[in-house]
Design an enzyme around this catalytic site. Sequence first.
Site, PDB file in Angstrom:
ATOM      1  N   ASP A  96       0.866  -1.166   0.000  1.00 26.74           N
ATOM      2  CA  ASP A  96       0.000   0.000   0.000  1.00 26.74           C
ATOM      3  C   ASP A  96       0.905   1.219   0.000  1.00 26.74           C
ATOM      4  O   ASP A  96       1.741   1.387   0.897  1.00 26.74           O
ATOM      5  CB  ASP A  96      -0.853  -0.035   1.281  1.00 26.74           C
ATOM      6  CG  ASP A  96      -2.226   0.562   1.082  1.00 26.74           C
ATOM      7  OD1 ASP A  96      -2.297   1.655   0.519  1.00 26.74           O
ATOM      8  OD2 ASP A  96      -3.209  -0.077   1.520  1.00 26.74           O
ATOM      9  N   ASP A 198      -3.028   4.747  -2.315  1.00 23.28           N
ATOM     10  CA  ASP A 198      -4.084   5.314  -1.485  1.00 23.28           C
ATOM     11  C   ASP A 198      -4.592   6.633  -2.081  1.00 23.28           C
ATOM     12  O   ASP A 198      -3.793   7.461  -2.534  1.00 23.28           O
ATOM     13  CB  ASP A 198      -3.482   5.563  -0.087  1.00 23.28           C
ATOM     14  CG  ASP A 198      -4.527   5.868   0.963  1.00 23.28           C
ATOM     15  OD1 ASP A 198      -5.348   4.987   1.251  1.00 23.28           O
ATOM     16  OD2 ASP A 198      -4.507   6.998   1.504  1.00 23.28           O
ATOM     17  N   GLU A 261      -6.559   3.746  -5.857  1.00 24.87           N
ATOM     18  CA  GLU A 261      -7.828   3.825  -5.120  1.00 24.87           C
ATOM     19  C   GLU A 261      -8.568   5.073  -5.605  1.00 24.87           C
ATOM     20  O   GLU A 261      -8.080   6.187  -5.443  1.00 24.87           O
ATOM     21  CB  GLU A 261      -7.586   3.925  -3.613  1.00 24.87           C
ATOM     22  CG  GLU A 261      -8.893   3.873  -2.840  1.00 24.87           C
ATOM     23  CD  GLU A 261      -8.813   4.450  -1.431  1.00 24.87           C
ATOM     24  OE1 GLU A 261      -9.670   4.097  -0.607  1.00 24.87           O
ATOM     25  OE2 GLU A 261      -7.918   5.267  -1.147  1.00 24.87           O
ATOM     26  N   HIS A 322     -11.333  -2.652   3.578  1.00 19.95           N
ATOM     27  CA  HIS A 322     -11.224  -2.288   4.997  1.00 19.95           C
ATOM     28  C   HIS A 322     -11.917  -0.968   5.334  1.00 19.95           C
ATOM     29  O   HIS A 322     -11.810  -0.501   6.458  1.00 19.95           O
ATOM     30  CB  HIS A 322      -9.737  -2.204   5.365  1.00 19.95           C
ATOM     31  CG  HIS A 322      -9.044  -1.100   4.626  1.00 19.95           C
ATOM     32  ND1 HIS A 322      -8.884  -1.099   3.251  1.00 19.95           N
ATOM     33  CD2 HIS A 322      -8.517   0.065   5.052  1.00 19.95           C
ATOM     34  CE1 HIS A 322      -8.282   0.006   2.884  1.00 19.95           C
ATOM     35  NE2 HIS A 322      -8.042   0.729   3.949  1.00 19.95           N
ATOM     36  N   ASP A 323     -12.588  -0.375   4.356  1.00 22.87           N
ATOM     37  CA  ASP A 323     -13.269   0.902   4.585  1.00 22.87           C
ATOM     38  C   ASP A 323     -14.789   0.800   4.494  1.00 22.87           C
ATOM     39  O   ASP A 323     -15.480   1.782   4.736  1.00 22.87           O
ATOM     40  CB  ASP A 323     -12.808   1.942   3.548  1.00 22.87           C
ATOM     41  CG  ASP A 323     -11.356   2.342   3.738  1.00 22.87           C
ATOM     42  OD1 ASP A 323     -10.896   2.390   4.896  1.00 22.87           O
ATOM     43  OD2 ASP A 323     -10.676   2.602   2.718  1.00 22.87           O
TER      44      ASP A 323
HETATM   45  C1  NOJ Z   1      -8.068   5.417   2.168  1.00 24.20           C
HETATM   46  C2  NOJ Z   1      -7.778   4.235   3.032  1.00 24.20           C
HETATM   47  O1  NOJ Z   1      -8.290   3.087   2.439  1.00 24.20           O
HETATM   48  C3  NOJ Z   1      -8.387   4.518   4.379  1.00 24.20           C
HETATM   49  O2  NOJ Z   1      -8.361   3.394   5.210  1.00 24.20           O
HETATM   50  C4  NOJ Z   1      -7.649   5.673   4.985  1.00 24.20           C
HETATM   51  O3  NOJ Z   1      -8.233   6.033   6.222  1.00 24.20           O
HETATM   52  C5  NOJ Z   1      -7.670   6.888   4.058  1.00 24.20           C
HETATM   53  N1  NOJ Z   1      -7.387   6.535   2.695  1.00 24.20           N
HETATM   54  C6  NOJ Z   1      -6.642   7.896   4.474  1.00 24.20           C
HETATM   55  O4  NOJ Z   1      -5.370   7.399   4.153  1.00 24.20           O
END
Ligand code: NOJ
Length: 528
Positions: A96, A198, A261, A322-323
């Site tokens: 990542d 990210d 992402e 994970h979000d």
């Molecule tokens: C996206 C990530 O997937 C998330 O988990 C994170 O909190 C934010 N970006 C900030 O880096």
Amino acid sequence: MQWWQSAVLYQVYPRSFQDSNGDGVGDLQGIIARLPYLADLGVDAVWLSPVFPSPMADFGYDISNYTDIDPLFGTLADFDPLVSVAHTLGLKVLLDFVPNHTSNKHPWFVESRASRQTAKRDWYIWRNGAANGGPPNNWLSEFGGSAWQYDEATDQYYYHAFLASQPDLNWRNADVRAAMHETMRFWLRRGVDGFRVDVIWHLIKDEAFRDNPPNPDFVDGQPPYQRLLPLYSTDRPEVHDIIAGLRAVIDEFPERLLIGEVYLPVERLAAYYGRDLCGAHLPFNFSLLQTPWRADAIAALIERYEGSLPPGAWPNWVLGNHDRPRLASRIGVEQVKVAAMLLLTLRGTPTLYYGDEIGMRQVPIAPGQVRDPWEKNVPGFGVGRDGCRTPMQWDDSANAGFSAAAPWLPVAEDSAVCNVAGERGDLSSLLGLYRRLLALRRSHRALTEGAYRPLADTGDILAYERVAEGGRVLVVLNLGSQPAVFPLPAGSTSGITLVSSDSNRDGQTVAGSVNLHGHDGAVIALRP
Ligand code: NOJ
């Protein structure tokens, strides 16, 4: 085809995969111990959420050193064998990469904040307050409140799209670009096979820092960040040059992968492949996370996505991360097998989220157990992400075989019945279905390379074909609870069931039509 076009990616959230040293948090040695499981499952690449030194304000997405491993996870001496063991098992390793922001503890930011004159001042985004006082403009942090943090020492504000302890880097600065490219090379030279980047669509902000407009569709009850449209703070045209720069670094090494992402409507994803496809190989397609679980809605989405891909661009599909809340809780446990068949038979590279292959559910988090800073900052909107980050359920022992100690987040209550050991020997379990589907992808080119042809989205039935030279594969999915019959498509009167929800039907001949139970699906090799 490139390796990542026929591959299936698997996301590991390292804090929750396997703890090897009894501190209740997963680590690299734990992941190494579980690599044979992933190889046996049949995935091709493992993406690790951040494992770099971090104060863990955002659980690793706040990095204080890009070229080392956080002691919580191990050391570089653990990382190198992780890569070599993975490669020996035929698994690629993706890291990542978090280029948009660092931790406020990163030495770059410490220096930047020290004075207006320091060489690193311009590495971050510093602005004077507005003429009438207050922050420079109206931009909001995704994690609540203004995106500007006042810093008394130098009487200026710095910009943070997420936590105040995650200051955004200034990607307009050439030294920042060069330094970050070097951190990528550090890992690429160590043998990693690529990066998931990210918040790639955040990397460049409007040069004039214009105010964001109000969101006309905002309704009460939505998180406050959604009050404005992030028109000037994200998805700026200049971002594509920055991404082309990341891609150029990737291309210095053979066969490496760049994933971005991007949370944007599918039509906007096209641009992230870059001019002449010199951007991200795969801008993540999260649209299934947001689409109602209905045959017509999913069929329309596939059509829109396929239709918006630039020539030569390769699609991809994601069902969990994970979000976002766990798949099994979003669509209902009855549908998880149907979802597995959809994800692994659509055209493009699928990404699995750890635990979705055994049907892990969203775990309820009591107020006192909340760890996610987003939930802490913006309580009451349901944004908390702890419930989808709980320990992997390996077996029915204490702490689900994840750790000898109390885990950092609670283990699901159903871990005694929903776990790898219990499902592994059962071909009809969800895990058994994933394994059968993953094996099938390897043996049927129509599923990896074949064209996508929609057939039906009537009622609860979603049906499509994957067609390659010498092979037609029919996929019929029942998104409802009632039994259904689906006639074989024109040009075919019979077929062989390759994989169905229930393994007992695998290998059976299908004549004339496909009979499905409720919440059932079948993948069928059609005969002329
Ligand atoms: C996206 C990530 O997937 C998330 O988990 C994170 O909190 C934010 N970006 C900030 O880096």
